[in-house]
Motif scaffolding. Structure first.
Motif, PDB file in Angstrom:
ATOM      1  N   ASP A  76      47.485  10.860 -12.775  1.00 24.68           N
ATOM      2  CA  ASP A  76      46.759  11.969 -12.152  1.00 24.68           C
ATOM      3  C   ASP A  76      46.403  11.650 -10.698  1.00 24.68           C
ATOM      4  O   ASP A  76      46.452  12.525  -9.837  1.00 24.68           O
ATOM      5  CB  ASP A  76      45.487  12.298 -12.937  1.00 24.68           C
ATOM      6  CG  ASP A  76      45.793  12.842 -14.320  1.00 24.68           C
ATOM      7  OD1 ASP A  76      46.927  13.315 -14.537  1.00 24.68           O
ATOM      8  OD2 ASP A  76      44.900  12.799 -15.181  1.00 24.68           O
ATOM      9  N   LYS A  77      46.032  10.391 -10.438  1.00 21.76           N
ATOM     10  CA  LYS A  77      45.751   9.989  -9.057  1.00 21.76           C
ATOM     11  C   LYS A  77      47.000  10.169  -8.193  1.00 21.76           C
ATOM     12  O   LYS A  77      46.925  10.722  -7.094  1.00 21.76           O
ATOM     13  CB  LYS A  77      45.305   8.524  -8.994  1.00 21.76           C
ATOM     14  CG  LYS A  77      43.882   8.261  -9.369  1.00 21.76           C
ATOM     15  CD  LYS A  77      43.584   6.785  -9.152  1.00 21.76           C
ATOM     16  CE  LYS A  77      42.136   6.473  -9.387  1.00 21.76           C
ATOM     17  NZ  LYS A  77      41.806   5.087  -9.038  1.00 21.76           N
ATOM     18  N   ALA A  78      48.121   9.683  -8.695  1.00 27.66           N
ATOM     19  CA  ALA A  78      49.370   9.774  -7.933  1.00 27.66           C
ATOM     20  C   ALA A  78      49.754  11.226  -7.682  1.00 27.66           C
ATOM     21  O   ALA A  78      50.107  11.600  -6.557  1.00 27.66           O
ATOM     22  CB  ALA A  78      50.493   9.042  -8.668  1.00 27.66           C
ATOM     23  N   ALA A  79      49.664  12.054  -8.716  1.00 28.55           N
ATOM     24  CA  ALA A  79      50.024  13.466  -8.562  1.00 28.55           C
ATOM     25  C   ALA A  79      49.100  14.163  -7.571  1.00 28.55           C
ATOM     26  O   ALA A  79      49.548  14.956  -6.731  1.00 28.55           O
ATOM     27  CB  ALA A  79      49.975  14.173  -9.916  1.00 28.55           C
ATOM     28  N   ILE A  81      47.412  12.818  -5.063  1.00 28.30           N
ATOM     29  CA  ILE A  81      47.676  12.351  -3.699  1.00 28.30           C
ATOM     30  C   ILE A  81      48.979  12.931  -3.161  1.00 28.30           C
ATOM     31  O   ILE A  81      49.043  13.368  -2.004  1.00 28.30           O
ATOM     32  CB  ILE A  81      47.654  10.809  -3.645  1.00 28.30           C
ATOM     33  CG1 ILE A  81      46.211  10.313  -3.869  1.00 28.30           C
ATOM     34  CG2 ILE A  81      48.201  10.291  -2.325  1.00 28.30           C
ATOM     35  CD1 ILE A  81      46.087   8.825  -4.077  1.00 28.30           C
ATOM     36  N   VAL A  82      50.006  12.986  -3.986  1.00 25.03           N
ATOM     37  CA  VAL A  82      51.287  13.560  -3.549  1.00 25.03           C
ATOM     38  C   VAL A  82      51.115  15.041  -3.205  1.00 25.03           C
ATOM     39  O   VAL A  82      51.571  15.506  -2.149  1.00 25.03           O
ATOM     40  CB  VAL A  82      52.378  13.364  -4.626  1.00 25.03           C
ATOM     41  CG1 VAL A  82      53.590  14.227  -4.349  1.00 25.03           C
ATOM     42  CG2 VAL A  82      52.780  11.898  -4.704  1.00 25.03           C
ATOM     43  N   LEU A  83      50.445  15.799  -4.073  1.00 23.06           N
ATOM     44  CA  LEU A  83      50.229  17.228  -3.803  1.00 23.06           C
ATOM     45  C   LEU A  83      49.351  17.436  -2.574  1.00 23.06           C
ATOM     46  O   LEU A  83      49.584  18.348  -1.771  1.00 23.06           O
ATOM     47  CB  LEU A  83      49.618  17.920  -5.019  1.00 23.06           C
ATOM     48  CG  LEU A  83      50.561  18.099  -6.205  1.00 23.06           C
ATOM     49  CD1 LEU A  83      49.795  18.611  -7.422  1.00 23.06           C
ATOM     50  CD2 LEU A  83      51.687  19.056  -5.853  1.00 23.06           C
ATOM     51  N   LEU A  84      48.328  16.604  -2.428  1.00 24.35           N
ATOM     52  CA  LEU A  84      47.445  16.692  -1.261  1.00 24.35           C
ATOM     53  C   LEU A  84      48.248  16.522   0.028  1.00 24.35           C
ATOM     54  O   LEU A  84      48.167  17.354   0.936  1.00 24.35           O
ATOM     55  CB  LEU A  84      46.352  15.622  -1.342  1.00 24.35           C
ATOM     56  CG  LEU A  84      45.521  15.418  -0.085  1.00 24.35           C
ATOM     57  CD1 LEU A  84      44.562  16.566   0.106  1.00 24.35           C
ATOM     58  CD2 LEU A  84      44.795  14.095  -0.130  1.00 24.35           C
ATOM     59  N   TRP A  85      49.033  15.441   0.105  1.00 21.38           N
ATOM     60  CA  TRP A  85      49.776  15.163   1.333  1.00 21.38           C
ATOM     61  C   TRP A  85      50.882  16.183   1.570  1.00 21.38           C
ATOM     62  O   TRP A  85      51.162  16.541   2.715  1.00 21.38           O
ATOM     63  CB  TRP A  85      50.302  13.739   1.335  1.00 21.38           C
ATOM     64  CG  TRP A  85      49.206  12.779   1.696  1.00 21.38           C
ATOM     65  CD1 TRP A  85      48.408  12.080   0.842  1.00 21.38           C
ATOM     66  CD2 TRP A  85      48.739  12.480   3.004  1.00 21.38           C
ATOM     67  NE1 TRP A  85      47.488  11.349   1.542  1.00 21.38           N
ATOM     68  CE2 TRP A  85      47.669  11.568   2.882  1.00 21.38           C
ATOM     69  CE3 TRP A  85      49.130  12.874   4.283  1.00 21.38           C
ATOM     70  CZ2 TRP A  85      46.983  11.054   3.966  1.00 21.38           C
ATOM     71  CZ3 TRP A  85      48.444  12.365   5.373  1.00 21.38           C
ATOM     72  CH2 TRP A  85      47.386  11.458   5.217  1.00 21.38           C
ATOM     73  N   ALA A  86      51.499  16.670   0.502  1.00 20.67           N
ATOM     74  CA  ALA A  86      52.540  17.701   0.670  1.00 20.67           C
ATOM     75  C   ALA A  86      51.936  18.983   1.227  1.00 20.67           C
ATOM     76  O   ALA A  86      52.471  19.580   2.171  1.00 20.67           O
ATOM     77  CB  ALA A  86      53.231  17.972  -0.667  1.00 20.67           C
ATOM     78  N   HIS A 115      38.897   8.451  -1.177  1.00 24.32           N
ATOM     79  CA  HIS A 115      37.982   8.760  -2.284  1.00 24.32           C
ATOM     80  C   HIS A 115      38.710   8.645  -3.622  1.00 24.32           C
ATOM     81  O   HIS A 115      38.193   8.033  -4.561  1.00 24.32           O
ATOM     82  CB  HIS A 115      37.390  10.159  -2.117  1.00 24.32           C
ATOM     83  CG  HIS A 115      36.593  10.597  -3.297  1.00 24.32           C
ATOM     84  ND1 HIS A 115      35.358  10.085  -3.592  1.00 24.32           N
ATOM     85  CD2 HIS A 115      36.874  11.495  -4.277  1.00 24.32           C
ATOM     86  CE1 HIS A 115      34.904  10.638  -4.697  1.00 24.32           C
ATOM     87  NE2 HIS A 115      35.808  11.498  -5.135  1.00 24.32           N
ATOM     88  N   ILE A 116      39.894   9.208  -3.716  1.00 25.94           N
ATOM     89  CA  ILE A 116      40.648   9.178  -4.975  1.00 25.94           C
ATOM     90  C   ILE A 116      41.015   7.741  -5.345  1.00 25.94           C
ATOM     91  O   ILE A 116      40.904   7.337  -6.501  1.00 25.94           O
ATOM     92  CB  ILE A 116      41.898  10.071  -4.879  1.00 25.94           C
ATOM     93  CG1 ILE A 116      41.471  11.538  -4.843  1.00 25.94           C
ATOM     94  CG2 ILE A 116      42.852   9.815  -6.048  1.00 25.94           C
ATOM     95  CD1 ILE A 116      42.580  12.498  -4.483  1.00 25.94           C
ATOM     96  N   LEU A 117      41.447   6.969  -4.355  1.00 19.73           N
ATOM     97  CA  LEU A 117      41.810   5.586  -4.630  1.00 19.73           C
ATOM     98  C   LEU A 117      40.612   4.731  -5.017  1.00 19.73           C
ATOM     99  O   LEU A 117      40.762   3.735  -5.739  1.00 19.73           O
ATOM    100  CB  LEU A 117      42.531   4.979  -3.425  1.00 19.73           C
ATOM    101  CG  LEU A 117      43.908   5.566  -3.128  1.00 19.73           C
ATOM    102  CD1 LEU A 117      44.471   4.989  -1.829  1.00 19.73           C
ATOM    103  CD2 LEU A 117      44.875   5.346  -4.287  1.00 19.73           C
ATOM    104  N   CYS A 118      39.422   5.095  -4.552  1.00 23.04           N
ATOM    105  CA  CYS A 118      38.212   4.341  -4.897  1.00 23.04           C
ATOM    106  C   CYS A 118      37.666   4.689  -6.279  1.00 23.04           C
ATOM    107  O   CYS A 118      36.849   3.941  -6.828  1.00 23.04           O
ATOM    108  CB  CYS A 118      37.126   4.584  -3.848  1.00 23.04           C
ATOM    109  SG  CYS A 118      37.480   3.762  -2.286  1.00 23.04           S
ATOM    110  N   LEU A 119      38.103   5.809  -6.849  1.00 21.19           N
ATOM    111  CA  LEU A 119      37.673   6.158  -8.202  1.00 21.19           C
ATOM    112  C   LEU A 119      38.236   5.145  -9.187  1.00 21.19           C
ATOM    113  O   LEU A 119      39.341   4.634  -9.007  1.00 21.19           O
ATOM    114  CB  LEU A 119      38.165   7.561  -8.587  1.00 21.19           C
ATOM    115  CG  LEU A 119      37.533   8.743  -7.883  1.00 21.19           C
ATOM    116  CD1 LEU A 119      38.236  10.038  -8.301  1.00 21.19           C
ATOM    117  CD2 LEU A 119      36.058   8.834  -8.203  1.00 21.19           C
TER     118      LEU A 119
END
Length: 145
Positions: A76-79, A81-86, A115-119
């Motif tokens: 979920d973190k990866a998805a 972050i990918v959607l955010l940057w896209a 923030h997401i990576l720190c969760l």
């Protein structure tokens, strides 16, 4: 007066829920704070709405996991972050002409990514947990004030 207070909390909770659902799809609108605020409002105004929200198929587990500090699954973190940057990249490239707005979008994307990576990263669920029925609305315990 109690009826008015309950009505205000239901209205705020409903509005916050709408913003939270929109935040699931709109990258710069944060879903989690609105969903948590909605749960807060419903807990103080409508046991039925509160149970419904926490037992919701998609939103309930998300809210419970955040409240309980279980973190986010690596997938979920990866998805996210990918959607955010896209979406930020497309917006900056196609819809924004000024350099300062592109910089602002970049800063927001970096902040959200941090923030997401720190969760906390949640442990992967076992096969038994994936096939077990989810907790329904009637099994959720109400928080006391």
């Amino acid at each position: 007066m109690l009826r008015f207070r309950r009505a205000v909390f239901v209205a705020m909770g409903t509005f916050s829920l709408a913003l939270g659902v929109a935040g699931v799809f709109v990258p710069l609108l944060p879903a989690t704070p609105f969903l948590l605020f909605s749960a807060f409002c419903f807990a103080r105004s409508s046991e039925r709405f509160h149970r419904w929200l926490l037992g919701h198929r998609w939103l309930g587990g998300y809210i419970r996991a955040y409240r309980e500090g279980r973190g986010m699954a690596r997938r979920d973190k990866a998805a996210t972050i990918v959607l955010l940057w896209a979406s930020i990249g497309l917006t900056a490239g196609l819809a924004v002409a000024s350099w300062w707005a592109r910089g602002l979008l970049l800063a927001v994307a970096v902040g959200v990514t941090i923030h997401i990576l720190c969760l906390k990263t949640a442990a992967p669920r076992s096969a038994a947990q994936r096939t077990a029925p989810s907790r329904g609305g009637t099994e959720i315990e109400m928080e006391s004030d």
